[in-house]
Motif scaffolding. Sequence first.
Motif, mmCIF file in Angstrom:
data_model
loop_
_atom_site.group_PDB
_atom_site.id
_atom_site.type_symbol
_atom_site.label_atom_id
_atom_site.label_comp_id
_atom_site.label_asym_id
_atom_site.label_seq_id
_atom_site.Cartn_x
_atom_site.Cartn_y
_atom_site.Cartn_z
ATOM 1 N N ALA A 56 0.842 -1.206 0.000
ATOM 2 C CA ALA A 56 0.000 0.000 0.000
ATOM 3 C C ALA A 56 0.874 1.251 0.000
ATOM 4 C CB ALA A 56 -0.924 -0.004 1.212
ATOM 5 N N LYS A 57 0.479 2.231 -0.798
ATOM 6 C CA LYS A 57 1.232 3.478 -0.909
ATOM 7 C C LYS A 57 0.904 4.392 0.277
ATOM 8 C CE LYS A 57 3.138 2.322 -4.772
ATOM 9 N NZ LYS A 57 2.970 3.041 -6.037
ATOM 10 N N PRO A 58 1.881 5.195 0.745
ATOM 11 C CA PRO A 58 1.638 6.042 1.927
ATOM 12 C C PRO A 58 0.579 7.106 1.704
ATOM 13 C CG PRO A 58 3.777 6.520 0.932
ATOM 14 C CD PRO A 58 3.273 5.285 0.271
ATOM 15 N N VAL A 59 0.428 7.595 0.455
ATOM 16 C CA VAL A 59 -0.630 8.541 0.095
ATOM 17 C C VAL A 59 -1.331 7.999 -1.141
ATOM 18 C CG1 VAL A 59 -1.169 10.884 -0.648
ATOM 19 C CG2 VAL A 59 0.639 10.511 1.037
ATOM 20 N N TYR A 60 -2.653 7.997 -1.126
ATOM 21 C CA TYR A 60 -3.405 7.447 -2.248
ATOM 22 C C TYR A 60 -4.772 8.121 -2.340
ATOM 23 C CZ TYR A 60 -5.686 4.665 1.428
ATOM 24 O OH TYR A 60 -6.355 4.280 2.561
ATOM 25 N N PHE A 61 -5.405 7.939 -3.497
ATOM 26 C CA PHE A 61 -6.750 8.446 -3.726
ATOM 27 C C PHE A 61 -7.728 7.277 -3.748
ATOM 28 C CE2 PHE A 61 -3.903 11.296 -6.207
ATOM 29 C CZ PHE A 61 -4.063 12.437 -5.438
ATOM 30 N N LEU A 62 -8.926 7.506 -3.244
ATOM 31 C CA LEU A 62 -9.981 6.492 -3.234
ATOM 32 C C LEU A 62 -11.222 7.056 -3.886
ATOM 33 C CD1 LEU A 62 -11.332 3.819 -2.274
ATOM 34 C CD2 LEU A 62 -11.860 5.008 -0.122
ATOM 35 N N LEU A 63 -11.752 6.345 -4.860
ATOM 36 C CA LEU A 63 -12.999 6.735 -5.522
ATOM 37 C C LEU A 63 -14.047 5.666 -5.269
ATOM 38 C CD1 LEU A 63 -14.642 8.571 -7.400
ATOM 39 C CD2 LEU A 63 -13.695 7.287 -9.336
ATOM 40 N N LEU A 64 -15.179 6.088 -4.688
ATOM 41 C CA LEU A 64 -16.306 5.197 -4.453
ATOM 42 C C LEU A 64 -17.463 5.631 -5.342
ATOM 43 C CD1 LEU A 64 -16.307 5.118 -0.526
ATOM 44 C CD2 LEU A 64 -15.214 3.486 -2.091
ATOM 45 N N LYS A 65 -18.069 4.680 -6.023
ATOM 46 C CA LYS A 65 -19.248 4.974 -6.825
ATOM 47 C C LYS A 65 -20.333 3.946 -6.524
ATOM 48 C CE LYS A 65 -17.520 7.598 -10.745
ATOM 49 N NZ LYS A 65 -17.559 7.754 -12.223
ATOM 50 N N LEU A 66 -21.486 4.427 -6.151
ATOM 51 C CA LEU A 66 -22.666 3.587 -5.951
ATOM 52 C C LEU A 66 -23.479 3.641 -7.232
ATOM 53 C CD1 LEU A 66 -24.623 2.005 -3.990
ATOM 54 C CD2 LEU A 66 -25.658 4.242 -3.519
ATOM 55 N N PHE A 67 -23.817 2.479 -7.768
ATOM 56 C CA PHE A 67 -24.552 2.471 -9.036
ATOM 57 C C PHE A 67 -25.593 1.354 -9.050
ATOM 58 C CE2 PHE A 67 -21.081 -0.448 -9.629
ATOM 59 C CZ PHE A 67 -21.561 -1.442 -10.465
ATOM 60 N N ARG A 68 -26.573 1.530 -9.914
ATOM 61 C CA ARG A 68 -27.611 0.528 -10.099
ATOM 62 C C ARG A 68 -27.168 -0.454 -11.183
ATOM 63 N NH1 ARG A 68 -31.784 3.725 -10.407
ATOM 64 N NH2 ARG A 68 -32.400 3.430 -8.242
ATOM 65 N N LEU A 69 -27.214 -1.741 -10.894
ATOM 66 C CA LEU A 69 -26.700 -2.744 -11.804
ATOM 67 C C LEU A 69 -27.509 -2.841 -13.092
ATOM 68 C CD1 LEU A 69 -25.789 -5.541 -9.252
ATOM 69 C CD2 LEU A 69 -24.194 -4.453 -10.824
ATOM 70 N N SER A 70 -28.812 -2.622 -13.007
ATOM 71 C CA SER A 70 -29.666 -2.834 -14.165
ATOM 72 C C SER A 70 -29.347 -1.893 -15.313
ATOM 73 C CB SER A 70 -31.137 -2.695 -13.770
ATOM 74 O OG SER A 70 -31.378 -1.403 -13.234
ATOM 75 N N ASP A 71 -29.047 -0.653 -15.006
ATOM 76 C CA ASP A 71 -28.808 0.333 -16.064
ATOM 77 C C ASP A 71 -27.509 1.111 -15.900
ATOM 78 O OD1 ASP A 71 -29.460 1.850 -13.893
ATOM 79 O OD2 ASP A 71 -31.286 2.703 -14.743
ATOM 80 N N LYS A 72 -26.664 0.693 -14.943
ATOM 81 C CA LYS A 72 -25.394 1.363 -14.659
ATOM 82 C C LYS A 72 -25.584 2.819 -14.230
ATOM 83 C CE LYS A 72 -23.300 -2.355 -16.060
ATOM 84 N NZ LYS A 72 -22.627 -2.390 -17.364
ATOM 85 N N GLU A 73 -26.748 3.155 -13.724
ATOM 86 C CA GLU A 73 -27.001 4.538 -13.286
ATOM 87 C C GLU A 73 -26.202 4.847 -12.028
ATOM 88 O OE1 GLU A 73 -30.559 7.289 -11.391
ATOM 89 O OE2 GLU A 73 -31.071 5.440 -12.455
ATOM 90 N N ALA A 74 -25.402 5.903 -12.083
ATOM 91 C CA ALA A 74 -24.615 6.311 -10.925
ATOM 92 C C ALA A 74 -25.499 7.066 -9.950
ATOM 93 C CB ALA A 74 -23.446 7.186 -11.370
ATOM 94 N N LEU A 75 -25.570 6.587 -8.715
ATOM 95 C CA LEU A 75 -26.422 7.195 -7.696
ATOM 96 C C LEU A 75 -25.649 8.084 -6.735
ATOM 97 C CD1 LEU A 75 -28.530 4.018 -6.807
ATOM 98 C CD2 LEU A 75 -29.128 5.852 -8.405
ATOM 99 N N SER A 76 -24.376 7.799 -6.547
ATOM 100 C CA SER A 76 -23.553 8.593 -5.627
ATOM 101 C C SER A 76 -22.088 8.386 -5.987
ATOM 102 C CB SER A 76 -23.799 8.172 -4.180
ATOM 103 O OG SER A 76 -22.933 8.849 -3.286
ATOM 104 N N ARG A 77 -21.310 9.464 -5.861
ATOM 105 C CA ARG A 77 -19.879 9.409 -6.123
ATOM 106 C C ARG A 77 -19.158 10.143 -5.001
ATOM 107 N NH1 ARG A 77 -15.732 12.489 -7.989
ATOM 108 N NH2 ARG A 77 -14.239 11.574 -9.457
#
Length: 582
Positions: A373-394
Amino acid sequence: ITGLVPFLCLLAVTNHLVQVWQEFWITGDVDGRGLPISNPDGPLDHALFLLCARDTVKLLRNHASLALWVGGNEQVPPIDINRALKNDLKLHPMFLSNQTTKNQGKYLSQDPSDPSRYLDGTRAYVQGSMWDGFADGKGDFTDGPYEIQHPESFFKNSFYKYGFNPEVGSVGVPVAATIRATMPPEGWSIPIFKKGIDGYIEEVPNPIWDYHKYIPYSKPGKVHDQIELYGHPKDLDDFCEKAQLINYVQYRALLEGWTSFMWTKFTGVLIWKTQNPWTGLRGQFYDHLQDQTAGFYGCRCAAEPIHVQLNLASYNIEVVNTTSDKLTDVAVEISVWDLDGASPYYKVTEKFVVPPKKVKQIMEMEYPKMKNAKPVYFLLLKLFRLSDKEALSRNFYWLHLPGKDYKLLEEYRQKTIPLEIGSGISVSGGTYKVRMSIKNKSKKSAAESTTSVSTMELEDRNGVHGISEETNCVVQKSGLWSKIHRNIDLARSGDKPRTLEVKGIDSGVAFFLHFSVHTSESSTGENYRDTRILPVHYSDNYFSLTPGEKMTADISFEAPEGSKPRVILRGWNYHLNHAVMM
C-alpha cells in the motif's frame, strides 16, 4: 437557515427539500448573560416583542420549508414571553403524536376541528436550542465543539453524547483573494507555526486575523496541525489552498460521521454556521463576499439523500439511504489510485439492498492493509444501479496510511495531467449561464480496463458519462442548451462547438480542480483589486477526476455592465489558468 439536519431532510446545500429551524430574537449573547448581566429580563418591551413574533408567525407559517419554532438560541425567553409563545404555538390535535395520553385524548375530544383557529398549529415550539430534547435537553452548554478535529473523530461513538446536536462547527478560512480583498496588506501574512516540546504546533495569527476570530487548524495537545500535514505553507496562496483541502475534509467528515450513526445514536445535527456576517475567519460555507469555501462542497457531498461513504474510524464502506424507498439492485465500485497514475486496487461489490432510512455497512476497505500500500493514495467510491449502470452517488477521498501525512502531495503539484476542457455559453441581458465539461485524458490502468464494470461505463440519468465530483449533479438536457454556442480561450467562436486540449506528459488524478469567474482586468501588488465576479452559483466545484473521468458543471452569475467575464480553472496540479471569455 441556521444549519443542517440531514435525517429530518433539512438539506440546506443540496437541490432537495430545505427546512428551516426558525428562532425568535432571544440569544444567550445579549439576554441574561455576561458580566455585567445584559438585559436580565430579556427584551426591553415584551409587548412589542410578542407583536413582532406573532407577525412573523403569520408571515412564515405557510412556508413549506419551515420545520420548528424555537424561542431562543442557547437561552429561553423570559417567563411571560415563553408562556405566551407556548400558548400561541400549541399544536392542533391532528399533529400530535399517535401515542396520546388520557389527558391528550380528552383534549382531542374538546378541541375545535378547524386548524385555522390556531396561530400556526402545525409545528412544534421548542423553548430554546438546548432544551426539549436537543443537546442534553436541560439548557446546559452541551452543544459544539467549534474547532478543528481529527476527521476520524466524527465517526467515533465517544465524540458526542446526545442524540441531537443543535450547534457544531469547525474551521473556515476563505480563499486568498478574499483575504486580500477584505484586509489591508498587514493582514496578508499567514500564522506563525510554533512547535512545542510536546510536538504539537500552535498557530499564532497576525493581529488582524486574531481580531477577525480566526479558528486555527491545530489544537495543541489534541489535534496536530492539519495545514502542516500537507507541508509548511510558503505564502498566503499556499496556506489558503491547503485550508480549502481541510475545509472540505472537515465538513464532509462531520456530516458523514453523524450520518453513520443515523437513527441508532443520532437524530440530527445543525452546523454553526453557514456564513459570517462580517469578514470572520471561522466556520463558514461562504465568505463575506459570498464566495463558497470548499467546506460547502464537502458538506453538500455528505448530505445527499443516497450516499456512499468511507467510515474514517473503522474504514468500512457504508451506503446511506435517507429516503423512504428501499434501495435495490445496487453495487459499489471501489478504485484506488496512486500518485504514479496507476490503480493498484479495483473491486466491484456484489449487489445488495439498503432498507429505507438506514445505513448499511458493505465491506472493510482492504487496501490500507495490503503489503505494498502506498503512503498517500486516492480512493474513488461509486454507488450504481446494476440494471442500467445509473450512478447514484460518487465520493472521492485523498488518504494516507496510519502514521503518515500528505507531504508527498507537494511533489504531485508538478504533475501535468492532460485535460480536455469544453464550454457552452448562454447570455441573456447581464445573466450568464456557462456549462463547463472537463475530462481527464490520462489513460486508465490495465487492472481497471480488464474488469467487467469500469468507472467510465457508469452512466448518469441522462446517459452522459460521468457525474459531478462530490454530489450526483446530473446534466439536464433542454432546449436552452441545444441553442448554446460554445467558445474557448479568448474570443467568441461562432456557433461551432470547440474544446481546448491541455497537453500533459503525466497520467494520474487531476486533483482538487476549482472554477472562479473574473472580469478581464488584472491586479497584483499591494494595490490589490479583486477581479472576481460574485456571487456565482456552481453546480459543483473543488472536484477531482481520475483517469478517463469526465464531469460537467453549470455556472451562473450576473455580470457587471460593461465587463467581459471569464471563467478560470485552477487546481492542485493544474496551474495554466486557461480562461473562457464571454
